[in-house]
Design a protein around this motif. Sequence first.
Motif, PDB file in Angstrom:
ATOM      1  N   MET A  23      -0.761  51.227  30.076  1.00 14.55           N
ATOM      2  CA  MET A  23       0.489  50.668  30.592  1.00 14.55           C
ATOM      3  C   MET A  23       1.639  51.649  30.397  1.00 14.55           C
ATOM      4  O   MET A  23       2.452  51.857  31.302  1.00 14.55           O
ATOM      5  N   ALA A  71       1.989  52.158  34.004  1.00 16.47           N
ATOM      6  CA  ALA A  71       2.677  50.930  34.417  1.00 16.47           C
ATOM      7  C   ALA A  71       3.721  50.555  33.373  1.00 16.47           C
ATOM      8  O   ALA A  71       3.597  49.544  32.681  1.00 16.47           O
ATOM      9  N   ILE A 114      -4.333  50.423  37.439  1.00 16.24           N
ATOM     10  CA  ILE A 114      -3.301  51.268  36.825  1.00 16.24           C
ATOM     11  C   ILE A 114      -3.924  52.487  36.143  1.00 16.24           C
ATOM     12  O   ILE A 114      -3.471  52.922  35.087  1.00 16.24           O
TER      13      ILE A 114
END
Length: 293
Positions: A36, A40, A193
């Motif tokens: 992440m 992301a 992702i």
Amino acid sequence: MDFRHLLQGLDVPLTGIALCLHKPPTRRERDALALMIDSAPALFEAYQATHTRSPQATLQARRIMASFLMRSPGELVFVGLYRQNGWTERTADELENDPLLQQVDDLTGGHVRTTVDTTAGDQLGRACFDLVPMSELAELKGRLVVRDPGSRAYMRLAETTPLEILEIARSPDLSPPMPDWRDLTLHTPTLRILPTRWAEQLRQWRGIYLIVDETDGARYVGAAYGEENLLGRWRAHVAHEIGVTAKLSRRNPASFRFSILDLLSPAATIDEVTRAEQQWMVRLHSRQYGLNA
């Protein structure tokens, strides 16, 4: 040298800085957070915007939060500084139905702090912080590694928490290393992702892959070749809300798990790839008992 020495140039004293030491207990959760951060950031920022009651109170009293992620036991890598610009109260229902937090749960397997804990007094909701990334020390993101100070508490006071600097690497290293193809397993949320270096590797690989629908264990054997090889095929499978073949179209790709059965030469012809695909369908009985037509 201690991380606190790097904070002395800020316009906020140490007593105005909180340290958020993200230390998820499982490798899957740590890898998910690293992905992440790398690919992301909006999901990661949603993740660290809410906290249980005691850490929440600490952050409410501080103007800056320094964020770290456990890379391996005993080591934390620097994520960045965030200015705390206030907060809003959100109800338990709002948190549970937040689409960003739902994606976080999908990536981590549902074991994250964003899940409301009624045993910890969260049933009325939590504060949701407005954390704005700062430019100060941003060049150290993914490069600065400090020693974990220990203890289970993850929200700490900067003035009382020593963070010995172990390394400042030449280049960022936040995303986890890509596993060997034999060990590679990707769930749909992660596939969406992927870090750049993982995507580039899958773009080079052609071969035979397996999809397992984790809702019931049904399996599908596929072949990947062409310009984007495995990356292109896998992304096509998860691009929409239904699968891309007749039987897969009755299923939600959100529950798909991908792995590689046979890694083939980049020079393999289409005939060689499709022949290998047929052989794997026979071995796994994926026509009689699976999702191949």
